[in-house]
Design an enzyme around this catalytic site. Structure first.
Site, PDB file in Angstrom:
ATOM      1  N   LYS A 159      15.112 -40.250  21.838  1.00 12.18           N
ATOM      2  CA  LYS A 159      14.592 -39.954  23.153  1.00 12.18           C
ATOM      3  C   LYS A 159      14.549 -38.452  23.407  1.00 12.18           C
ATOM      4  CE  LYS A 159      16.106 -41.565  27.695  1.00 12.18           C
ATOM      5  NZ  LYS A 159      17.042 -42.588  28.209  1.00 12.18           N
ATOM      6  N   LYS A 181      17.788 -24.218  13.188  1.00 17.08           N
ATOM      7  CA  LYS A 181      17.789 -23.155  14.198  1.00 17.08           C
ATOM      8  C   LYS A 181      17.081 -21.941  13.632  1.00 17.08           C
ATOM      9  CE  LYS A 181      21.797 -24.473  16.924  1.00 17.08           C
ATOM     10  NZ  LYS A 181      21.262 -24.497  18.294  1.00 17.08           N
ATOM     11  N   HIS A 216      28.151 -27.246  10.194  1.00 18.60           N
ATOM     12  CA  HIS A 216      27.355 -26.126  10.714  1.00 18.60           C
ATOM     13  C   HIS A 216      27.886 -24.765  10.246  1.00 18.60           C
ATOM     14  CE1 HIS A 216      25.814 -29.332  12.989  1.00 18.60           C
ATOM     15  NE2 HIS A 216      26.639 -29.263  14.017  1.00 18.60           N
TER      16      HIS A 216
END
Ligand code: NAG
Ligand code: NAG
Ligand code: NAG
Ligand code: NAG
Length: 817
Positions: free
Chosen positions: A70, A239, A298
């Site tokens: 979504k 990113k 990350h």
């Protein structure tokens, strides 16, 4: 090196107080599996990134009505559709879910209505594309194997009816990790395309929670999918600034080559600070914690991008992934002293509520961690790499900073740029800057402007970035900010694997983190209040190869100690038998005791040039001795005299000898002059502890002569189950020792004969520490907390320094049972 690093934001300039809104969506989404069917590329891991043959692409988002889908996925695929619509491909999109179609269909169409055009498209064009996209998208129930078989049949029929060549199938599995293996198997058995079309599968963290579980998952997936078919997403790699680290290093090679090494780099910091808590996500989070949730993936990815050897060819995924793997093999293992952990104060209550636990339940899961890594390569030898992340911190920001050494000292003008920090900052987003950027301080070099999608920023608001006003930097930023997921989706479609995590790299990363995670299990996190109130609590210090909190206080909240107020937050100044008490989990306790001894040593040496330390035998202090050996560089061993609290009447070279133990575990590992070591003279005239030989008197004379006022600076005692301390046992008639400082005593257990300091000697000391560890001592501690002073019956109660300080060091096992 000795540095205090400030984790809390330093308030500078007028914009510093502006708090950022919004949540880091990317950090909180549950992670899912994206399975993309892509042109089958000839196996053997030789993935050729060939121009794809045009044809029909089926995109299947399993979990297509979930949160991640979504929020990001449908938008990402819509953007893909917009970009590819003129590229000769045709598409169909399927949102799969467990619900039957009558429930799923309306849910999906709600979601699809929300997609938007991001490019500069005319309204008409946008509306047209959106309408097409909606028409090409449909809901399907995907639950059992038959559902997958039906889907495959449907795709084939469609291809046939329309006379289309198939380019590939892309399955995006946006489902919890436990479902990966099962779905991968269904796809393999029923949804593999034929005739040279591709299959691509995208997965997201968590990929296991340690090395073993990651291996199990990898092998389960490996039985259904080829490695080159799997795309493990780490959204950080999508990113824009992270994706530019390697190109930046390549394009600025001529500036960086001479300085990208241990001679010039002071340290590297990779930091992701968040302001949110994990309320509502505890059942997931409590099993992972910040190390698994952020550092293992990350921050580790960023670390590899910063330190890996530059590939000859940036677009070669194989080379990029290989060079990354290479760094993993060079990482030195992270010892327990290279990490500190914390937990925000409210976490405990959140756990109790969300996991239905009782009030005394405490979960040690860290919500903050700072870890110190080193790369064992000549280029980076000794360069500290700090990986730091936490929830409930003062600001939301992500960055990597390479701080260079600066040997310029400005005599007159301290504001001269040449004396300021020299640094490169990869600013991933948020923070006071609020946009992604790469910043190079002007005293380093002017970086090459990156390709057309980046621009230089010259108009600045008054903002300070990591100690420098922004006007002291060359700043570059992307001309258009793009969502990480959309970027990654376009890479998947292009079959570019360098921004994904390969199985090998994943396992290498877990191989690096798992030992630390195991050793952290027994670490008690420092409790922090959250937000600005954290103050300097979480600031860390790098000293030698160790990292520690800069403020050395043992912090625990009241209620962990059985208090009543759930919200209290305080620095624990515990009391035990009206004396000071320090309490923590065993390793922290020992660490604290070692630090306290060192502090006492430094103070004594500063004052009088010498430190007199009296140590006990027994097993409790072994961990302490081990810890002290690690202080061998900074501890003033040269000025330290080591005395014995007590000794067994056995030759000093026998295993039972306290001195032997002390020598084995401490003295031989540190640089202490041998004439500073004072074993007890238990063996005189070839006999052991004979009254007439006057051993006790000899020892007393020796230390009265050397130790000012016969006052040891620090005496370390243990306590036995019968509450004996030193070799002073119950019923030992301590009064009979009178003014003697050393005495022969009798132990109820073998070897019976002992030599020991008396209470007169012990109670003259400046500091007496009593170390009590282990569940086995809980009963004793409970009794001791109640009894009155009675040294005949409870010898340890006779420890009462006349002018000095008594501190109990009691671990949680002994204290709480
Ligand atoms: C997929 O399934 C087939 C059997 O249907 C099996 O032979 C194969 O090993 C499976 N795995 C892969 C990676 O193809
Ligand atoms: C770099 O790698 C890409 C992808 O493998 C390839 O297409 C390209 O030809 C390579 N470039 C050079 C100069 O080798
Ligand atoms: C906790 O209890 C509530 C209510 O009894 C229940 O709905 C919930 O599933 C329980 N949660 C866990 C993690 O057991
Ligand atoms: C010895 O101890 C006394 C009193 O405790 C103190 O005043 C004196 O300075 C000390 N001497 C040295 C050399 O430390």
């Amino acid at each position: 090196m000795q540095e205090a690093l400030t984790v809390q934001r330093v308030v500078h300039g007028t914009t510093a107080a502006q708090e950022l809104d919004g949540s880091d969506q990317s950090m909180f989404v549950t992670v899912f599996l994206l399975l993309v069917t892509v042109c089958a590329q000839g196996g053997n891991g030789e993935e050729r990134e060939e121009a794809q043959r045009p044809g029909h692409v089926s995109v299947v988002i399993v979990g297509g009505t979930g949160d991640l889908a979504k929020k990001y996925l449908w938008q990402g695929f819509f953007e893909l559709y917009i970009n590819q619509v003129r590229g000769g491909n045709t598409f169909s999109f399927y949102g799969g879910g467990l619900s039957p179609a009558d429930k799923g269909r309306p849910a999906l169409s709600e979601i699809l209505k929300a997609v938007s055009c991001t490019k500069d498209l005319s309204q008409e064009r946008c509306a047209l594309l959106k309408e097409q996209f909606l028409r090409l998208s449909q809901y399907r129930q995907l639950k059992d194997l038959e559902d997958y078989q039906d889907l495959a049949k449907h795709i084939e029929q469609e291809l046939q009816q329309e006379g289309l060549t198939e380019a590939g199938r892309l399955f995006y599995l946006s489902v919890p990790a436990f479902a990966y293996a099962d779905i991968a198997e269904k796809i393999n058995s029923s949804c593999r395309p034929t005739g040279g079309a591709w299959l691509r599968v995208v997965l997201e963290k968590p990929f296991g929670h340690d090395f073993r579980s990651a291996q199990v998952l990898a092998s389960q997936l490996g039985s259904s999918l080829k490695d080159q078919e799997m795309y493990r997403i780490d959204h950080y790699l999508g990113k824009q600034v992270v994706a530019k680290i390697l190109p930046f290093r390549v394009e600025n090679r001529k500036f960086l080559d001479p300085i990208w090494n241990r001679h010039h780099i002071e340290r590297v910091e990779i930091v992701l600070k968040e302001t949110l808590d994990v309320k509502g996500r505890i059942p997931f989070y409590d099993q992972y914690g910040v190390v698994r949730d952020v550092l293992q993936n990350h921050l580790t990815e960023v670390m590899t991008l910063l330190t890996m050897r530059l590939p000859m060819n940036l677009s070669s995924s194989e080379e990029v992934l290989q060079n990354k793997l290479q760094i993993f093999t060079s990482l030195l293992p992270v010892g327990k002293n290279q990490a500190v952990v914390g937990q925000y104060q409210a976490y405990k209550t959140e756990v109790q509520q969300e996991l239905n636990k009782t009030k005394d339940h405490f979960s040690p899961t860290p919500t903050f961690a700072a870890v110190l890594a080193y790369v064992d390569e000549a280029q980076y030898e000794g360069v500290p790499i700090l990986l730091i992340s936490g929830k409930m911190l003062d600001e939301r920001v992500g960055y990597a900073r390479i701080l260079f050494k600066n040997d310029v000292f400005c005599v007159q003008n301290h504001n001269n740029i040449h004396c300021k920090p020299k640094q490169i900052v990869f600013h991933f987003g948020h923070g006071s800057l609020r946009y992604p950027a790469i910043l190079v301080s002007k005293n380093l070099f002017k970086p090459v402007l990156m390709d057309g999608e980046w621009k230089e920023v010259t108009e600045h608001t008054d903002v300070n970035i990591l100690g420098l006003p922004i006007s002291d930097y060359y700043v570059q930023t992307p001309t258009e900010q793009k969502e990480a997921y959309s970027e990654l989706i376009s890479h998947i479609f292009a079959g570019r694997k360098n921004s994904f995590v390969s199985t090998e790299n994943l396992l290498a990363s877990w191989g690096f983190w798992t030992p630390l995670l195991s050793s952290l299990v027994s670490s008690f996190p420092r409790i922090y209040p959250g937000g600005a109130e954290n103050g300097d609590l979480l600031d860390v210090r790098v000293k030698g190869k160790d990292i520690s909190y800069n403020s050395e206080v043992v912090i625990i909240s009241n209620d962990q100690m059985g208090g009543t107020s759930a919200n209290s937050f305080q620095v624990m100044q515990g009391k035990f038998r009206s004396a000071d008490m320090v309490t923590a989990w065993p390793e922290e306790l020992v660490e604290r005791l070692a630090a306290d001894i060192q502090e006492a040593a430094e103070a004594a040496v500063h004052q009088g040039g010498v430190f007199h330390l009296a140590l006990s035998g027994g097993s409790s202090p072994l961990a302490l001795f081990h810890r002290l050996t690690q202080h061998h560089f900074s501890f003033p061993w040269k000025n330290t005299h080591v005395w014995m609290v007590d000794e067994r009447c056995v030759p000093l070279n026998e295993l039972e000898s306290n001195f032997h133990n002390l020598h084995e575990h401490l003295l031989q590992h540190v640089r202490i002059p041998y004439y500073n070591i004072h074993p007890m003279p238990v063996q005189i005239n070839q006999r052991l502890c004979v009254e007439e030989d006057g051993g006790p008197l000899l020892y007393e004379k020796e230390f009265s002569k050397l130790v000012n006022g016969s006052s040891f600076h620090f005496v370390l005692l243990g306590v036995g189950h019968d509450s004996h301390t030193a070799s002073l046992f119950p019923g030992g008639k301590v009064d009979e020792h009178g003014e003697s400082l050393v005495a022969l005593t009798e132990s109820p257990i073998k070897p019976h004969q002992r030599m020991s300091l008396t209470f007169s000697a012990i109670n003259k000391a400046h500091t007496v520490a009593i170390l009590v560890m282990g569940k086995g001592k809980h009963e004793l501690i409970t009794q001791l907390s109640r009894v009155k002073d009675n040294p005949d019956k409870w010898p340890v109660t006779g420890v009462k320094p006349a002018h000095g300080r008594l501190v109990w060091y009691i671990d949680y096992d002994a204290l709480l049972g």
